[in-house]
Each structure stands twice: as structure tokens, then as C-alpha cells.
Design a protein around this motif. Structure first.
Motif, PDB file in Angstrom:
ATOM      1  N   GLN A   1       0.813  -1.211   0.000  1.00  0.00           N
ATOM      2  CA  GLN A   1       0.000   0.000   0.000  1.00  0.00           C
ATOM      3  C   GLN A   1       0.849   1.265   0.000  1.00  0.00           C
ATOM      4  O   GLN A   1       1.809   1.392   0.755  1.00  0.00           O
ATOM      5  CB  GLN A   1      -0.952   0.009   1.193  1.00  0.00           C
ATOM      6  CG  GLN A   1      -0.324  -0.179   2.546  1.00  0.00           C
ATOM      7  CD  GLN A   1      -1.361  -0.266   3.641  1.00  0.00           C
ATOM      8  OE1 GLN A   1      -2.429   0.337   3.560  1.00  0.00           O
ATOM      9  NE2 GLN A   1      -1.068  -1.049   4.670  1.00  0.00           N
ATOM     10  N   ASN A   2       0.500   2.144  -0.926  1.00  0.00           N
ATOM     11  CA  ASN A   2       1.146   3.458  -1.056  1.00  0.00           C
ATOM     12  C   ASN A   2       2.674   3.336  -0.988  1.00  0.00           C
ATOM     13  O   ASN A   2       3.345   4.091  -0.280  1.00  0.00           O
ATOM     14  CB  ASN A   2       0.641   4.408   0.038  1.00  0.00           C
ATOM     15  CG  ASN A   2       0.987   5.860  -0.281  1.00  0.00           C
ATOM     16  OD1 ASN A   2       1.097   6.244  -1.439  1.00  0.00           O
ATOM     17  ND2 ASN A   2       1.177   6.673   0.750  1.00  0.00           N
ATOM     18  N   LEU A   3       3.200   2.396  -1.749  1.00  0.00           N
ATOM     19  CA  LEU A   3       4.630   2.131  -1.703  1.00  0.00           C
ATOM     20  C   LEU A   3       5.356   2.953  -2.765  1.00  0.00           C
ATOM     21  O   LEU A   3       5.017   2.902  -3.948  1.00  0.00           O
ATOM     22  CB  LEU A   3       4.896   0.639  -1.914  1.00  0.00           C
ATOM     23  CG  LEU A   3       6.315   0.170  -1.553  1.00  0.00           C
ATOM     24  CD1 LEU A   3       6.280  -1.226  -0.950  1.00  0.00           C
ATOM     25  CD2 LEU A   3       7.219   0.177  -2.784  1.00  0.00           C
ATOM     26  N   ASN A   4       6.326   3.727  -2.302  1.00  0.00           N
ATOM     27  CA  ASN A   4       7.162   4.545  -3.186  1.00  0.00           C
ATOM     28  C   ASN A   4       8.622   4.171  -2.970  1.00  0.00           C
ATOM     29  O   ASN A   4       9.079   4.079  -1.830  1.00  0.00           O
ATOM     30  CB  ASN A   4       6.969   6.030  -2.877  1.00  0.00           C
ATOM     31  CG  ASN A   4       5.558   6.498  -3.145  1.00  0.00           C
ATOM     32  OD1 ASN A   4       5.188   6.798  -4.278  1.00  0.00           O
ATOM     33  ND2 ASN A   4       4.736   6.558  -2.092  1.00  0.00           N
TER      34      ASN A   4
ATOM     35  N   ASP B   1       7.257  -3.446   5.895  1.00  0.00           N
ATOM     36  CA  ASP B   1       6.342  -4.145   6.797  1.00  0.00           C
ATOM     37  C   ASP B   1       4.930  -3.640   6.532  1.00  0.00           C
ATOM     38  O   ASP B   1       4.737  -2.465   6.208  1.00  0.00           O
ATOM     39  CB  ASP B   1       6.732  -3.914   8.258  1.00  0.00           C
ATOM     40  CG  ASP B   1       6.102  -4.945   9.206  1.00  0.00           C
ATOM     41  OD1 ASP B   1       5.571  -5.956   8.704  1.00  0.00           O
ATOM     42  OD2 ASP B   1       6.142  -4.738  10.422  1.00  0.00           O
ATOM     43  N   ARG B   2       3.979  -4.547   6.624  1.00  0.00           N
ATOM     44  CA  ARG B   2       2.576  -4.205   6.382  1.00  0.00           C
ATOM     45  C   ARG B   2       2.384  -3.479   5.049  1.00  0.00           C
ATOM     46  O   ARG B   2       1.577  -2.566   4.915  1.00  0.00           O
ATOM     47  CB  ARG B   2       2.017  -3.385   7.549  1.00  0.00           C
ATOM     48  CG  ARG B   2       2.024  -4.174   8.860  1.00  0.00           C
ATOM     49  CD  ARG B   2       1.555  -3.359  10.048  1.00  0.00           C
ATOM     50  NE  ARG B   2       1.484  -4.212  11.245  1.00  0.00           N
ATOM     51  CZ  ARG B   2       2.502  -4.451  12.062  1.00  0.00           C
ATOM     52  NH1 ARG B   2       3.677  -3.912  11.801  1.00  0.00           N
ATOM     53  NH2 ARG B   2       2.368  -5.226  13.116  1.00  0.00           N
ATOM     54  N   GLY B   3       3.204  -3.890   4.094  1.00  0.00           N
ATOM     55  CA  GLY B   3       3.023  -3.417   2.725  1.00  0.00           C
ATOM     56  C   GLY B   3       3.588  -2.062   2.386  1.00  0.00           C
ATOM     57  O   GLY B   3       3.360  -1.553   1.290  1.00  0.00           O
ATOM     58  N   THR B   4       4.348  -1.475   3.303  1.00  0.00           N
ATOM     59  CA  THR B   4       4.917  -0.170   3.005  1.00  0.00           C
ATOM     60  C   THR B   4       6.355  -0.084   3.508  1.00  0.00           C
ATOM     61  O   THR B   4       6.782  -0.890   4.334  1.00  0.00           O
ATOM     62  CB  THR B   4       4.067   0.958   3.623  1.00  0.00           C
ATOM     63  OG1 THR B   4       4.452   2.208   3.064  1.00  0.00           O
ATOM     64  CG2 THR B   4       4.184   0.985   5.131  1.00  0.00           C
TER      65      THR B   4
END
Length: 251
Positions: free
Chosen positions: A24-27, A212-215
Motif C-alpha cells: 500500500q502506497n509504496l514509493n 512491513d505491512r506493505g509499506t
């Protein structure tokens, strides 16, 4: 400023029937010729992220480029530029090492004398030439790991994705694999590496992101991350500080 070889912007992935986003919202930006460690606990989103970058699954939203190319328009070009070495052995156990590698090399468009020479040189470089005509099912874990690695790099990829490349191997095989990867990197290959071996990652990687936890929770050089984390003496201390001590068992 140089264009990063991998550029990820606002990437999200949510699997069907799942309540939560795996990514999620990974940059993230990864520069060319880095050895980039992607570290995180079980279920952190590492495999999902790598799977998207390799074109195996599609993002829910967001975008990324590899060498300034996107899968939407340049899927074939990207697949020729990347190599993938999965944690599970991607080998045919009843074929010999040479037969396996000639098969995988042919899938990348290699053929004839070029393919045969490439296979034999790689086997020799990793101490496997004398076992070239033995079936892979008779190999030790370390030997299988080395063949698995060769299968992913025969076509000289510009970007190499490695998932736990030294898991379950003896110390000698581990050292041979790491040294070979350093040689590839020195020759210009960008390496994206995931592992639970934090000491190995600290020594091997030029840059690290902790997910972790998608970010992404933190990123930087191993030395920089240790220096900026209170009471941290090594990368393991940084990892625990950011992701906690809670068990991440996953059934």
C-alpha cells in the motif's frame, strides 16, 4: 541526477477475497548497479512486491518502471532485461545440470555454441562442471542453489531479482554464491535481494529498505540505518526496532 533503474510510485496490491492491502502506497527508487536489500518479516509484502516487479501479478493501482520501461507497453523488453532466481528450485530434477541450463538458456533465446559455452563456463565458475551430466535430483541443497542461480543469469540480465539465494546451504556454497553475485554486480548488474539473513544482508547490500505491512518503514545504507537508530549495533537491532518483536507466524 541519474534516472533510477527501478522507479515505483504509489503502488498498491490487494488480493481478491482479502480485507487488507498486501502492498500500500509504496514509493521506492533503486539506482543502477546497487545491491538493494528488501527486508521484512513474514507477510510484510516482499514477495508481492517482487512478483509485481517481475510481471507475475498486476498491481491494484499505482505504477512502476524498470529501466524507464513499463509492462503496459514494454513487457517483452522488460522480461529480457530481468533475471529471476526464486527461493523454490526452478529446476527439473530428472534432468542433468547441463540439460536444465541449456533448456532455460534456450528460453532466453540463446542457442548453439554460444549457449553451450555459456552453460559450461558458468558451471565451471561455480564449481559444478564435473557434475554437469549428473541429474539434479542427486545434488545437495548448495549445488541446487548454484544451478538455480545460473539459470536466472545466463542471458546477462540488467536487473537480477533474488529471493533468499543462500537459504539452506552450507557455508562454502554460501560464500561461492555471494562472491559470484558480487562479481555480477561489479560487471553492471543491479541486484534486488530479499533475505531473512540480516548479517548477510548487512555485509552484502549497498542499500536497504525495510518493508512491513506493505509499506516502506526505512531505507538507506546499512551503516546509515544502524547509525540513525537509537541503541542499534547492527541491522538486526534496526529491524526489531522498526518491525517489533511480535511473532509473524503464517499458516
Amino acid at each position: 541526477m541519474e534516472t533510477p533503474i527501478i522507479h515505483i510510485k504509489e503502488l498498491y496490491k490487494k488480493y481478491k477475497d482479502s480485507e487488507d492491502f498486501s502492498v500500500q502506497n509504496l514509493n521506492l527508487e533503486i539506482q543502477e548497479k546497487e545491491i538493494f536489500g528488501l527486508l521484512g518479516p513474514n507477510g510484510a509484502g516482499k514477495t508481492t512486491l517482487i512478483s509485481m516487479l517481475c510481471g507475475l501479478i498486476k498491481p491494484t493501482s499505482g505504477k512502476f518502471t524498470i529501466d524507464s520501461l513499463s509492462y503496459d507497453k514494454n513487457a517483452t523488453q522488460i522480461k529480457n532485461k530481468i533475471g529471476v532466481v526464486p527461493q523454490e528450485y526452478a529446476l527439473y530434477p530428472t534432468l542433468t545440470a547441463r540439460e536444465n541450463l541449456r533448456y532455460f538458456g534456450s528460453m532466453y533465446g540463446l542457442k548453439g555454441k554460444e549457449l553451450c559455452l555459456k552453460v559450461d563456463n558458468s558451471l565451471e565458475h561455480l564449481g559444478l562442471l564435473k557434475f554437469a551430466d549428473k541429474k539434479v535430483e542427486t545434488f545437495s541443497g548448495g549445488m541446487k542453489r548454484r544451478v538455480n542461480l545460473i539459470a536466472g543469469i545466463l542471458h546477462n540480465p540488467k536487473v537480477l531479482f533474488l529471493d533468499e539465494p543462500t537459504v539452506g546451504v552450507d557455508v562454502q556454497s554460501k560464500n561461492v554464491i555471494i562472491d559470484y553475485l558480487k562479481e555480477l554486480n561489479a560487471g553492471g548488474t543491479t541486484i534486488i535481494y530479499t533475505s531473512h539473513h540480516l548479517t548477510e544482508a548487512q555485509d552484502f547490500c549497498t542499500h536497504i529498505a525495510i518493508i512491513d505491512r506493505g509499506t516502506i518503514y526505512a531505507q538507506g545504507t546499512p551503516e546509515g540505518l544502524v547509525a540513525q537508530t537509537p541503541n542499534a549495533h547492527n541491522l538486526e537491532d534496526v529491524f526489531i526496532s522498526l518491525t517489533g518483536k511480535e511473532l509473524r507466524d503464517d499458516a
